[in-house]
Design an enzyme around this catalytic site. Sequence first.
Site, PDB file in Angstrom:
ATOM      1  N   GLY A  16       0.816  -1.219   0.000  1.00 44.81           N
ATOM      2  CA  GLY A  16       0.000   0.000   0.000  1.00 44.81           C
ATOM      3  C   GLY A  16       0.845   1.263   0.000  1.00 44.81           C
ATOM      4  O   GLY A  16       2.082   1.211  -0.014  1.00 44.81           O
ATOM      5  N   GLN A  90      -8.600  -3.270   6.020  1.00 46.42           N
ATOM      6  CA  GLN A  90      -9.613  -2.767   5.085  1.00 46.42           C
ATOM      7  C   GLN A  90      -9.714  -1.304   5.471  1.00 46.42           C
ATOM      8  O   GLN A  90     -10.276  -0.955   6.507  1.00 46.42           O
ATOM      9  CB  GLN A  90     -10.922  -3.540   5.273  1.00 46.42           C
ATOM     10  CG  GLN A  90     -11.982  -3.269   4.212  1.00 46.42           C
ATOM     11  CD  GLN A  90     -12.364  -1.815   4.012  1.00 46.42           C
ATOM     12  OE1 GLN A  90     -11.835  -1.129   3.113  1.00 46.42           O
ATOM     13  NE2 GLN A  90     -13.256  -1.316   4.832  1.00 46.42           N
ATOM     14  N   SER A 132      -6.010   5.461  13.727  1.00 46.25           N
ATOM     15  CA  SER A 132      -6.540   6.427  12.757  1.00 46.25           C
ATOM     16  C   SER A 132      -7.319   7.534  13.448  1.00 46.25           C
ATOM     17  O   SER A 132      -7.971   7.306  14.487  1.00 46.25           O
ATOM     18  CB  SER A 132      -7.472   5.689  11.796  1.00 46.25           C
ATOM     19  OG  SER A 132      -8.331   6.589  11.145  1.00 46.25           O
ATOM     20  N   GLU A 134      -9.970   8.463  12.424  1.00 48.50           N
ATOM     21  CA  GLU A 134     -11.377   8.036  12.368  1.00 48.50           C
ATOM     22  C   GLU A 134     -11.849   7.525  13.727  1.00 48.50           C
ATOM     23  O   GLU A 134     -13.052   7.400  13.964  1.00 48.50           O
ATOM     24  CB  GLU A 134     -11.566   6.951  11.310  1.00 48.50           C
ATOM     25  CG  GLU A 134     -11.560   7.470   9.880  1.00 48.50           C
ATOM     26  CD  GLU A 134     -12.757   8.350   9.559  1.00 48.50           C
ATOM     27  OE1 GLU A 134     -13.891   7.915   9.794  1.00 48.50           O
ATOM     28  OE2 GLU A 134     -12.552   9.475   9.082  1.00 48.50           O
ATOM     29  N   TYR A 156     -15.291   0.862  10.295  1.00 45.46           N
ATOM     30  CA  TYR A 156     -13.839   1.056  10.182  1.00 45.46           C
ATOM     31  C   TYR A 156     -13.296   1.716  11.454  1.00 45.46           C
ATOM     32  O   TYR A 156     -12.320   1.250  12.048  1.00 45.46           O
ATOM     33  CB  TYR A 156     -13.514   1.914   8.949  1.00 45.46           C
ATOM     34  CG  TYR A 156     -12.065   2.309   8.907  1.00 45.46           C
ATOM     35  CD1 TYR A 156     -11.105   1.429   8.431  1.00 45.46           C
ATOM     36  CD2 TYR A 156     -11.646   3.559   9.378  1.00 45.46           C
ATOM     37  CE1 TYR A 156      -9.762   1.779   8.431  1.00 45.46           C
ATOM     38  CE2 TYR A 156     -10.316   3.910   9.381  1.00 45.46           C
ATOM     39  CZ  TYR A 156      -9.371   3.019   8.897  1.00 45.46           C
ATOM     40  OH  TYR A 156      -8.044   3.366   8.905  1.00 45.46           O
TER      41      TYR A 156
HETATM   42  O1  G4F Z   1     -10.549  10.303   1.399  1.00 42.35           O
HETATM   43  P1  G4F Z   1     -11.552   9.681   2.288  1.00 42.35           P
HETATM   44  O2  G4F Z   1     -12.259   8.490   1.753  1.00 42.35           O
HETATM   45  O3  G4F Z   1     -10.794   9.389   3.652  1.00 42.35           O
HETATM   46  P2  G4F Z   1     -11.316   9.147   5.148  1.00 42.35           P
HETATM   47  O4  G4F Z   1     -12.670   8.570   5.162  1.00 42.35           O
HETATM   48  O5  G4F Z   1     -11.111  10.410   5.909  1.00 42.35           O
HETATM   49  O6  G4F Z   1     -10.317   8.030   5.689  1.00 42.35           O
HETATM   50  C1  G4F Z   1      -8.937   8.014   5.369  1.00 42.35           C
HETATM   51  O7  G4F Z   1      -8.193   8.635   6.395  1.00 42.35           O
HETATM   52  C2  G4F Z   1      -8.237   7.988   7.665  1.00 42.35           C
HETATM   53  C3  G4F Z   1      -7.347   8.759   8.620  1.00 42.35           C
HETATM   54  O8  G4F Z   1      -8.133   9.602   9.339  1.00 42.35           O
HETATM   55  C4  G4F Z   1      -7.769   6.559   7.532  1.00 42.35           C
HETATM   56  F1  G4F Z   1      -7.829   5.946   8.728  1.00 42.35           F
HETATM   57  C5  G4F Z   1      -8.627   5.825   6.516  1.00 42.35           C
HETATM   58  O9  G4F Z   1      -8.142   4.518   6.336  1.00 42.35           O
HETATM   59  C6  G4F Z   1      -8.517   6.577   5.203  1.00 42.35           C
HETATM   60  O10 G4F Z   1      -7.183   6.516   4.787  1.00 42.35           O
HETATM   61  O11 G4F Z   1     -12.672  10.753   2.682  1.00 42.35           O
HETATM   62  C7  G4F Z   1     -12.337  12.011   3.211  1.00 42.35           C
HETATM   63  C8  G4F Z   1     -13.574  12.897   3.288  1.00 42.35           C
HETATM   64  C9  G4F Z   1     -14.800  12.225   3.919  1.00 42.35           C
HETATM   65  O12 G4F Z   1     -15.423  13.130   4.780  1.00 42.35           O
HETATM   66  C10 G4F Z   1     -15.719  11.928   2.748  1.00 42.35           C
HETATM   67  O13 G4F Z   1     -17.100  11.925   3.076  1.00 42.35           O
HETATM   68  O14 G4F Z   1     -13.960  13.220   1.955  1.00 42.35           O
HETATM   69  C11 G4F Z   1     -15.371  13.093   1.852  1.00 42.35           C
HETATM   70  N1  G4F Z   1     -15.706  12.863   0.445  1.00 42.35           N
HETATM   71  C12 G4F Z   1     -16.463  13.723  -0.303  1.00 42.35           C
HETATM   72  N2  G4F Z   1     -16.616  13.212  -1.526  1.00 42.35           N
HETATM   73  C13 G4F Z   1     -15.386  11.795  -0.297  1.00 42.35           C
HETATM   74  C14 G4F Z   1     -15.961  12.018  -1.554  1.00 42.35           C
HETATM   75  N3  G4F Z   1     -14.655  10.703  -0.016  1.00 42.35           N
HETATM   76  C15 G4F Z   1     -14.466   9.790  -1.017  1.00 42.35           C
HETATM   77  N4  G4F Z   1     -13.700   8.711  -0.762  1.00 42.35           N
HETATM   78  N5  G4F Z   1     -15.024   9.959  -2.257  1.00 42.35           N
HETATM   79  C16 G4F Z   1     -15.779  11.053  -2.581  1.00 42.35           C
HETATM   80  O15 G4F Z   1     -16.271  11.184  -3.704  1.00 42.35           O
END
Ligand code: G4F
Length: 348
Positions: A16, A90, A132, A134, A156
């Site tokens: 990763g 995951q 995390s 999270e 998660y």
């Molecule tokens: O990029 P994300 O999917 O990351 P998220 O959920 O913050 O989690 C990542 O960071 C964590 C560390 O705090 C890790 F533990 C975890 O494994 C991962 O690496 O989403 C970030 C934000 C969220 O609020 C989501 O709702 O972006 C928002 N978002 C808005 N539009 C979106 C989208 N996220 C994704 N993936 N795709 C969208 O289209």
Amino acid sequence: MPTRKNPVALITGITGQDGSYLAEWLLAKGYAVHGIVRRVAMESPEVRLLRIAHLLPRLQLHAASLESYPSLFRVVSEIRPDECYHLAAQSFVSYSFEDEFSTLNTNINGTHYLLSAIKNAAPDCRFYFAGSSEMFGKARQVPQTELTPFHPRSAYGISKVAGYDLTRNYREAYGLFACAGILFNHESPRRGLEFVTRKISAAVGRICAGRQKNLHLGNLEARRDWGHARDYVQAMWMMLQQTQPDDFVVATGATHSVREFAELAFAAAGLDYRDYVSSDPEFYRPAEVDLLLGDAGKAHRVLGWRMECSFDQLVREMVEHDLQQARAQSRFEAADSAPSIPLYKKAS
Ligand code: G4F
């Protein structure tokens, strides 16, 4: 601290983003680096091993599964690592709403099996758990520190709280040198395409290359504390070099919305994000984490950790990488579709 001339490190999740940067860091420090990889028949090795392709001759990979205690015990017994970095999980929050069961099984049992294998086969091995931000979820304090209560908002996040508690318990109950990093979001050009930052930078690249027209995102107002993964893996290593095991928040101390990330990323390519980006309910989460902002004061004081890459530099690096990648893809396809035999003979 390891006393062997060439200390041995074991990384789960080596294929990763974080695993690849950490492997580079440890190799540069003279470690013998071993990685655990899943035996997955469906995915081609070229794709799965892409991030570590340049390191492969210097790595030793072992097939094992987080779902199998015997397979983890076998690897740990065989190589007897000085340090183990448990990064595999995951890790896509959205997916954990679709399948809570597999997320909880893999992330909780996997961590438990690995801790137990280390306790039984290599009790002197130092252990790092990838916690995390999270875990803070619906955060009760801003900014979040090591003392902020957890309130996870997804399977998660729950699985990471459980892994964090397991790590602490193996430290307290069995004397393992076990640390947890509470890492806030960390990104790079090696980030998976499902995460929002890379989804945006990849879209900018594809839009500029004429390969995509627009971009559908979810909640544009969610705020995250985004740093560069290359900086964050150094903090993992630093935690395992201390005299006492402990837990640390790793963060930049600045927060930005998804909208701001998109604005900056499109602007880096000379575009206005408002012409391309829309918010689509399909990508909203059933329970959102609205605001994450970390206080890495303890990591600064105790570990001496500092981040080098600013938010602006991070966005630019990701966009530049994806602009090049989209252009290269277009060139490759153009060359591939060009007739290899001239259609018309030259008039002699
Ligand atoms: O990029 P994300 O999917 O990351 P998220 O959920 O913050 O989690 C990542 O960071 C964590 C560390 O705090 C890790 F533990 C975890 O494994 C991962 O690496 O989403 C970030 C934000 C969220 O609020 C989501 O709702 O972006 C928002 N978002 C808005 N539009 C979106 C989208 N996220 C994704 N993936 N795709 C969208 O289209």
